[in-house]
Structures are given as structure tokens and as C-alpha cells.
Write an enzyme that holds these catalytic residues in place. Structure first.
Site, PDB file in Angstrom:
ATOM      1  N   GLU A 432      -5.205  -2.936 -10.486  1.00  0.00           N
ATOM      2  CA  GLU A 432      -4.857  -3.876  -9.429  1.00  0.00           C
ATOM      3  C   GLU A 432      -6.113  -4.265  -8.645  1.00  0.00           C
ATOM      4  OE1 GLU A 432      -2.460  -1.840  -6.544  1.00  0.00           O
ATOM      5  OE2 GLU A 432      -2.508  -3.497  -5.111  1.00  0.00           O
ATOM      6  N   ASP A 505      -2.872   0.954  -6.241  1.00  0.00           N
ATOM      7  CA  ASP A 505      -3.007   1.700  -4.990  1.00  0.00           C
ATOM      8  C   ASP A 505      -1.754   2.522  -4.721  1.00  0.00           C
ATOM      9  OD1 ASP A 505      -5.450   0.559  -4.561  1.00  0.00           O
ATOM     10  OD2 ASP A 505      -4.678  -1.067  -3.294  1.00  0.00           O
ATOM     11  N   ASP A 507       0.112   2.687  -2.247  1.00  0.00           N
ATOM     12  CA  ASP A 507       0.813   2.202  -1.060  1.00  0.00           C
ATOM     13  C   ASP A 507       1.999   1.347  -1.498  1.00  0.00           C
ATOM     14  OD1 ASP A 507      -0.326  -0.065  -2.038  1.00  0.00           O
ATOM     15  OD2 ASP A 507      -1.625  -0.461  -0.308  1.00  0.00           O
ATOM     16  N   ASP A 509       2.457  -1.885  -1.552  1.00  0.00           N
ATOM     17  CA  ASP A 509       2.116  -2.991  -2.451  1.00  0.00           C
ATOM     18  C   ASP A 509       1.850  -2.489  -3.864  1.00  0.00           C
ATOM     19  OD1 ASP A 509       2.409  -4.900  -0.575  1.00  0.00           O
ATOM     20  OD2 ASP A 509       0.264  -5.028  -0.064  1.00  0.00           O
TER      21      ASP A 509
END
Ligand code: 0RA
Length: 641
Positions: A432, A505, A507, A509
Site C-alpha cells: 500500500e 498499514d 490501521d 485504512d
């Protein structure tokens, strides 16, 4: 001479008794021959077997309620309000019918019911098998005003059939049994597993009420399944969170040559997979068979005819699978002597059923289409779109396999490929963001690790059709990097890497992108997941430093352990917000080096449940989606659906 026969009836009984005991011994010696296995599947099989006997009574029209209770002592109670197992003596054997049903393998004869019974199928080994595999079993029969009882241990009667009371108001059979721990690896029943089957049986037998109770433990549970709409409600249930193409399921039923056929079908707009469930005598024929192929042939032929007659389909050649896209259907047939074949005995073999189902589907569906031209038009239009997508997929396959000038596949510009051409030794990191992609390119071992950074948004495979997917740059570069086609054309033997690692990541997102990618792979490259080629990288959550020492923690628990070990004084803790916070070396050390990285393999344990999760995560229902991601952003790292 007083005796009519030179053979004493008692002798017949005694010799038969020996046979019975031998039969029980055989069942206990090789239980798997009768119930498939002695694990939890075999265990639940016992319940299905007993319930099937009550279902047979319901199919003959004598029983309208079945109650199944998981009792505190580990036993299971199954009651019905049918006619009750006969208690009168068997003419040859001079023993009560109920004892024979409970102790003889394939009782046969007078106490065997014929018509549409489940018996002979997947279950149908007979309740005597359940008896043989139970520590104890008790049966209570209400019949002609009286209540009778008999008890068995490991299949052998330990009491006579005795009258224990009177009840002039109802009839029925109650069986209570406790699985024998000497036989089963586990004797703990799963309420959820039983729920699914009881619900299914209630859908398939319209009007029948099935009550399921769990009386074990602190929290008692109870469900009641009762569907006056039968399989129409089943189809609605399967489609419950989906957007439908037409308001009500299409339903028809017919009886031909003693075979009952009913079909409920409902097209969805938003999802493109199909869900066609086929049942024969209440058995979920997962391997299909003649009823399913009859349905498919009838569906294709009828819709083709309708499209031709009404000048719909332009020049496109519509195929069967175009008509099945987005279709939820339940096919329910009941026939006198079902033959089940296949690896798991879940394929209907009776050849006469194909033609019967096909002709019923053709006739009834054509009538429906003619009476509902608006729905017909929607269905044909949907099939046309599906056919176009199918053609686009074919083009895409050609595109992704096209050889370049030097004989190599055309690879996307952003891909930093690895040197080793052997797929079994090569890995593709899908990363990403450009900055993390850059770090990964610098940090990797270029001998066997390839990096594909993703920049833009990934399109949602749950909502978009294949041709739309193919307009998406990121999707296109994934397809050509992997080099094995897509959708129906996907060939896992051509994968250029045997590890495809999604690195995002840790998180919300990141979780979202992971789910989008996972949805894409699940929908369009499923064999890749089935082969175990798809993984999630697990970047560390924390960097913990003390003096010159650095350690990485991949979970909160690990962070606590490190702090316990190091003490918290003078310790620096950095919580990583994204991959971009790590330099190439750190990224290699923590997340990419096979010696110490953690990879979570993505598996498809249960397509149906995965589908539900995708719908929840990806469907149009925004509120539950948000909640799920927030609760699971962390857990989604090692998502294992
Ligand atoms: C044999 C014959 C008849 C009923 C049954 C078996 C029967 C078996 C089970 C097992 C569970 N529940 C059941 N209910 C009925 C027909 C007896 C008659 O003709 O009255």
C-alpha cells in the site's frame, strides 16, 4: 398337534436376537462405516438420524412439530407428535415393533415406512445405529391412549417395553440418547451446527414447526423454526441483506410420476456469484446431481427461448452461466427411492429425475415469464450484461498472457520483479502506498522478492462487475503481475509467484484496503487462496528501544512481555502508524525477512460465511460496516476466513 408350525416362534426370536447382537457389535466396531466418522460430524449425525425419523413421519403428513433439546447431562431429546412407533408385536419375531426398530439394522418389513423417507440417503442408516453408539437410549411412545417405555444400554434392551401411563389426548415418539464416549472423540454438541440444520429442515418442510433448545450451562437458549412459506422463505433468508432484482421470489411446484418438485428463485442485483441449493428428500446434495442438472437445463432453455421470441439478446450468445449470475435458488425434490452417489454421498443419481425437473422448470418458468414480462426483461438484461462481462474477461485473459517481444509476459511498469524465475521460490509483495513501496523495493531481497506498489483506490469487487474491475489500473497491474488470468479463466498453475503477500498499514485504512484486496482475490482468483498462495504481512505495532537495544512488538501482549522483561524505566515506545515510518532496513528485518517475519495465510474455510463477511464489510449497509472495521481493524491483520 397344537402347534401350527414345527418351528417354535421363540426359536426364531432367539436366532434373530443373535443376529441383532452381532449387528450392534459390527456397528460399534466400525462406527465410521455407518455414520462417516467418530468426530464431531459423526456425533451430530446421530441427532440428524433421529430427527430424520420424525421428519419421515412429517412428510407422510402425521407430524407437525418436532422438539430437539440438548440436555444438561449431555443427552439429546427428540420428540415428535407423529403416530408413535408401533408397539404391537412383530408377527414373526414376537417382539414389540419399537424394540425391533431400535435394535435391528434396517428393520424392514412391517415397521419400515416406504414413501418419501430420508432413509437410504446420507443419513438413513436407521435409529438402531444411534442406539448402538449410545451409552444409553430411552424411547417413549404415546399411542392409542397409552404411554410405553423401553431403555437400552449400548444398544441392548435392559427393560421390556412397558406401559408406564396413559395419555388419551396425543400420540408421538420421544427418543433420548447419550452418545457413548467410548465411541466418540468428542461428545459435545454444537448448538450453532444444529441450528443450521434444523432451520434448513423447517424451510424444506413447509408448515412443520421445529423447536431447538439448549439447556446446558448458564444461558438457556431456544429457537423456533416454522415457515408457512417453505422454500420461498428460504430464498428470502439467503438473500436477506442483498438487493433484489425483483420483489418476490419466483416459485413453482409440481408433481410428476410420484416425484415432487418445487423451486424458489430470486435474482440479486448487486452480487454476481450464484447460490443454488439443491435438496433431495431433505438432504443437501452438495455434489449436485440429476435434479440440479435438470434445473440448469430447464432454466437455460426457457430463458433462451423467451429471449429469442421477444427479440432481446442482440447478437450475443447467452450461455447457461449468464442466466445463473446473481441467482439464488432452492430446488427441493422428494422422490420414492433416492440414490445417492459421489464422494460424500451427496449427489443425486436417479436418472429419471433430470427430465422430470427440466420439463417442470421449462413449463412453469415460461408461464411465469409470460405473465411477468417486466421481471422477464430484467432477468434477460442481467444475463446480457453478464455475457458482456464474460467476453471482457476473455479479452483480459488474452491481455494478461500476451507475450512481449522477448517472449516474456508484459509486466506492469510499477512492478519491481525478482530475479528467480521459479514461481515456487518467488514472492510478490503488494504494498500500500508509494513510499512504503519504495522502502520495500530497497529493503527486499531482489533474488526472490518482487514488489508491486499500489497507488490509487482499489475498486470494490463486491459491487463492480468484471469489466468495470478491468478498467481499474491497480487491478490490471495485479492481474498481469500474477500472470494467470482472472475469473473463470484463472489458472493457478500459471501464477508467477507462490506467495502473494498483502502488506498494508496496521490501521483502519489498511484494514479496508486489505479487505478490498481479499474480496478481489476471493471473487476472481479463488483457486489461489485455495492453494494457500495468499498471505497477509504482519508489520510490527511497536518499536521499543532501551539503551542501544531495539525490539519490535507485533501485538499489545508482546509489548507487555518486552516491557516486563526490560522494565519500563528509560524505555522508548514508538507506535507505528504506517509502513512508511520504517526505513528499508527495518522493513526488511521486521516484515520481509523470512527468518523473522510473521505471515498470516489466508484460507477460505467457509465460502458462505466469508461471503457474509464481505457483504457486511463491502455491501451497501454502511453503518454495520464501519462498526466492524473499527472493532476488528487489529484482528483483521490475521484475518482467517
Ligand atoms: C414405523 C411405522 C409407523 C410409524 C413409525 C415407524 C414411526 C417411527 C418414528 C421414529 C420417530 N418418530 C416416529 N414416528 C413414527 C406407522 C405406524 C402406524 O401405521 O400407525
Amino acid at each position: 398337534m397344537e402347534e401350527e408350525s414345527i418351528v417354535d416362534k421363540k426359536d426364531i426370536y432367539d436366532s434373530d436376537k443373535i443376529k441383532v447382537l452381532e449387528g450392534l457389535k459390527a456397528v460399534r466396531k466400525r462406527p465410521s462405516m455407518y455414520i462417516g466418522s467418530t468426530d464431531e460430524n459423526g456425533l451430530h449425525h446421530l441427532v440428524y438420524e433421529v430427527v430424520d425419523n420424525s421428519i419421515d413421519e412429517a412428510m407422510e403428513g402425521y407430524c407437525d412439530q418436532i422438539e430437539v433439546t440438548l440436555q444438561e447431562d449431555g443427552s439429546v431429546k427428540v420428540s415428535d407428535d407423529g403416530r408413535g412407533i408401533p408397539v404391537s408385536d412383530h408377527p414373526q419375531l414376537d417382539r414389540p415393533g419399537v424394540e425391533i426398530v431400535m435394535t435391528k439394522l434396517h428393520a424392514g418389513g412391517k415397521f419400515d415406512r416406504k414413501s418419501y423417507k430420508v432413509s437410504g440417503g446420507l443419513h438413513g442408516v436407521g435409529v438402531s445405529v444411534v442406539n448402538a453408539l449410545s451409552q444409553w437410549l430411552e424411547v417413549k411412545v404415546k399411542r392409542e391412549g397409552d404411554i410405553y417405555h423401553q431403555r437400552y444400554e449400548q444398544g441392548k434392551p435392559v427393560t421390556e417395553v412397558e406401559k408406564i401411563g396413559e395419555d388419551g389426548t396425543t400420540s408421538g415418539t420421544t427418543t433420548i440418547f447419550k452418545p457413548d464416549p467410548e465411541i466418540f472423540e468428542t461428545t459435545e454438541f454444537y448448538y450453532e451446527t444444529l441450528k443450521d440444520r434444523m432451520r434448513e429442515l423447517a424451510f424444506l418442510n413447509k408448515g412443520l414447526k421445529i423447536i431447538l433448545k439448549d439447556e446446558r450451562g448458564e444461558e438457556k437458549e431456544e429457537e423456533e423454526y416454522h415457515y408457512e412459506g417453505g422454500i420461498v422463505e428460504f430464498a428470502k433468508y439467503l438473500n436477506k441483506d442483498k438487493e433484489k432484482l425483483h420483489p418476490e421470489p419466483i416459485y413453482f411446484k409440481e408433481r410428476e410420476d410420484g416425484v415432487h418438485v418445487e423451486v424458489a428463485m430470486h435474482y440479486r442485483t448487486e452480487s454476481y456469484s450464484k447460490e443454488i441449493l439443491a435438496f433431495a428428500n431433505n438432504i443437501n446434495t452438495k455434489e449436485g446431481g440429476t435434479h440440479l442438472s435438470g434445473f440448469r437445463a430447464g432454466l437455460t432453455r426457457t430463458l433462451n427461448n423467451y429471449a429469442d421470441n421477444n427479440e432481446f439478446a442482440e447478437d450475443l450468445k447467452l450461455r447457461g452461466k449468464d442466466y445463473r449470475e446473481g441467482l439464488t435458488a432452492v430446488i427441493n425434490v422428494k422422490l420414492p427411492e433416492p440414490q445417492f452417489e459421489g464422494q460424500t454421498k451427496t449427489k443425486l443419481g436417479n436418472s429419471e429425475i433430470r427430465g422430470i425437473v427440466q420439463s417442470i422448470v421449462s413449463e412453469k418458468l415460461m408461464t411465469f415469464l409470460e405473465e411477468n414480462p417486466k421481471v422477464a426483461e430484467l432477468i434477460i438484461e442481467k444475463a446480457v450484461t453478464a455475457a458482456k462481462a464474460r467476453q471482457a474477461a476473455k479479452k483480459a485473459k488474452e491481455l494478461t498472457r500476451r507475450k512481449g517481444l522477448l517472449g516474456s509476459v508484459d509486466l506492469p511498469g510499477k512492478l519491481a520483479d525478482c530475479a528467480n524465475p521459479d514461481p515456487s521460490k518467488s514472492e510478490l509483495y503488494i504494498v500500500e502506498g508509494d513510499s512504503a513501496g519504495g522502502s520495500a523495493k530497497q529493503g527486499r531481497d531482489r533474488e526472490f522478492q518482487a514488489i508491486l506498489p499500489l497507488r490509487g483506490k482499489i475498486i470494490n469487487a463486491e459491487k463492480a462487475r468484471l469489466n468495470k474491475m478491468l478498467e481499474n489500473k491497480e487491478i490490471r497491474s495485479i492481474i498481469s503481475a500474477i500472470g494467470a488470468g482472472i475469473g473463470e479463466e484463472f489458472d493457478p498453475d500459471e501464477c508467477r509467484y507462490h506467495k502473494i503477500i498483502i502488506m498494508t498499514d496496521a490501521d483502519v485504512d489498511g484494514a479496508h484496503i486489505r479487505t478490498l484486496l481479499f474480496t478481489f482475490f476471493y471473487r476472481y482468483m479463488k483457486p489461489l487462496i485455495e492453494r494457500g498462495y495468499l498471505y497477509m504481512a504482519q508489520p510490527p505495532l511497536y518499536k521499543i528501544t532501551k539503551g542501544g537495544g531495539v525490539r519490535h512488538a507485533y501485538s499489545d501482549e508482546e509489548k507487555r512481555e518486552i516491557l516486563d522483561e526490560w522494565g519500563s524505566r528509560g524505555v522508548g515506545i514508538q507506535r507505528y502508524k504506517g509502513l512508511g515510518e520504517m526505513n528499508p532496513k527495518e522493513l526488511w528485518r521486521t516484515t520481509m525477512n523470512p527468518e523473522n517475519r510473521i505471515l498470516a495465510q489466508v484460507t477460505v474455510e467457509d465460502g458462505e460465511k466469508a461471503d457474509d463477511l464481505f457483504n457486511l464489510l463491502m455491501g451497501k449497509d454502511v453503518a454495520p460496516r464501519k462498526e466492524f472495521i473499527q472493532q476488528n481493524a487489529q484482528a483483521a491483520t490475521n484475518i482467517d476466513i
